[in-house]
Design a protein around this motif. Structure first.
Motif, mmCIF file in Angstrom:
data_model
loop_
_atom_site.group_PDB
_atom_site.id
_atom_site.type_symbol
_atom_site.label_atom_id
_atom_site.label_comp_id
_atom_site.label_asym_id
_atom_site.label_seq_id
_atom_site.Cartn_x
_atom_site.Cartn_y
_atom_site.Cartn_z
ATOM 1 N N TYR A 1 0.817 -1.217 0.000
ATOM 2 C CA TYR A 1 0.000 0.000 0.000
ATOM 3 C C TYR A 1 0.850 1.267 0.000
ATOM 4 N N ARG A 2 1.888 1.298 0.790
ATOM 5 C CA ARG A 2 2.658 2.532 0.932
ATOM 6 C C ARG A 2 3.315 2.963 -0.376
ATOM 7 N N GLU A 3 3.733 2.016 -1.180
ATOM 8 C CA GLU A 3 4.386 2.335 -2.444
ATOM 9 C C GLU A 3 3.392 2.472 -3.599
ATOM 10 N N ALA A 4 2.151 2.103 -3.371
ATOM 11 C CA ALA A 4 1.142 2.178 -4.426
ATOM 12 C C ALA A 4 0.848 3.630 -4.780
ATOM 13 N N THR A 5 0.523 3.881 -6.029
ATOM 14 C CA THR A 5 0.135 5.216 -6.481
ATOM 15 C C THR A 5 -1.193 5.128 -7.231
ATOM 16 N N VAL A 6 -1.842 6.274 -7.367
ATOM 17 C CA VAL A 6 -3.074 6.315 -8.153
ATOM 18 C C VAL A 6 -2.778 5.897 -9.595
#
Length: 202
Positions: free
Chosen positions: A35-40
């Motif tokens: 989640y932390r590295e995920a982007t829109v």
């Protein structure tokens, strides 16, 4: 330069399928990147749609993530209720509930781990999901142990505090097992033993 993302019309973005695709895109993004590295941008790429469509459905990456987890937790609770036969012996009911809980967690362990580890640090909206989901699981445990089979067997149906201990303990055991690369299915027996020790005859 990068190729521009395709635009979508307001009518197309309003279709229910886009919201589903974005939620599924969020799930796949978290599996790949966390989640932390995920982007829109990652989410819309997985969903095969545009940034504009994303923001027509969700206010932020966190908003989408919270809705995904709320949906997953509701599904898990529903699956546990459906798995338990209220006419079965009380210890069989305990096993049925725990096996359903573990199976739901095992279905998508990366999302399960993100729910347990990432949500507590994400602000007021996430804390509200954490609280309401915890309440729902505690209510689930107490409802399942409020049947005639539990009342007539000289058992000790859990108080709210005891149910909270069971819920929190199982969450941590699931998370630590996933983090260690273990098989969540292997914790069923110890989880059943713990529940029986807590609510069983003294």
């Amino acid at each position: 330069m990068t190729r521009a993302e395709p635009e979508s019309s307001p009518a197309a973005a309003a279709e229910p399928g886009f919201r589903r695709r974005l939620l599924d895109g969020m799930a796949e993004t978290v599996r790949k990147h966390g989640y932390r590295e995920a982007t829109v941008a990652d989410v819309v790429r997985e969903a095969r749609t545009s940034r504009r469509t994303f923001y027509e459905h969700f206010s932020s990456k966190q908003d989408c993530f919270i809705e995904l987890l709320a949906e997953r937790n509701s599904d898990t609770i529903r699956q546990i209720y459906q798995a338990v036969d209220p006419a079965a012996a009380w210890d069989i009911q305990v096993r049925q509930a725990i096996e359903a809980w573990i199976a739901a967690s095992q279905h998508d362990p990366t999302i399960t781990l993100a729910w347990i580890r990432d949500i507590p640090a994400l602000g007021d909206d996430a804390r509200e999901l954490h609280r309401t989901t915890g309440d729902a699981f505690v209510t689930l445990i107490r409802n399942l142990t409020a049947t005639p089979q539990f009342q007539s067997a000289e058992l000790h149906p859990p108080s709210r505090a005891m149910a909270t201990i069971l819920y929190g303990g199982y969450r941590e055991l699931i998370a630590s097992t996933v983090e260690a690369g273990g098989d969540i299915g292997e914790i069923v027996d110890v989880a059943v033993e713990t529940a029986i020790a807590l609510i069983g005859p003294r």
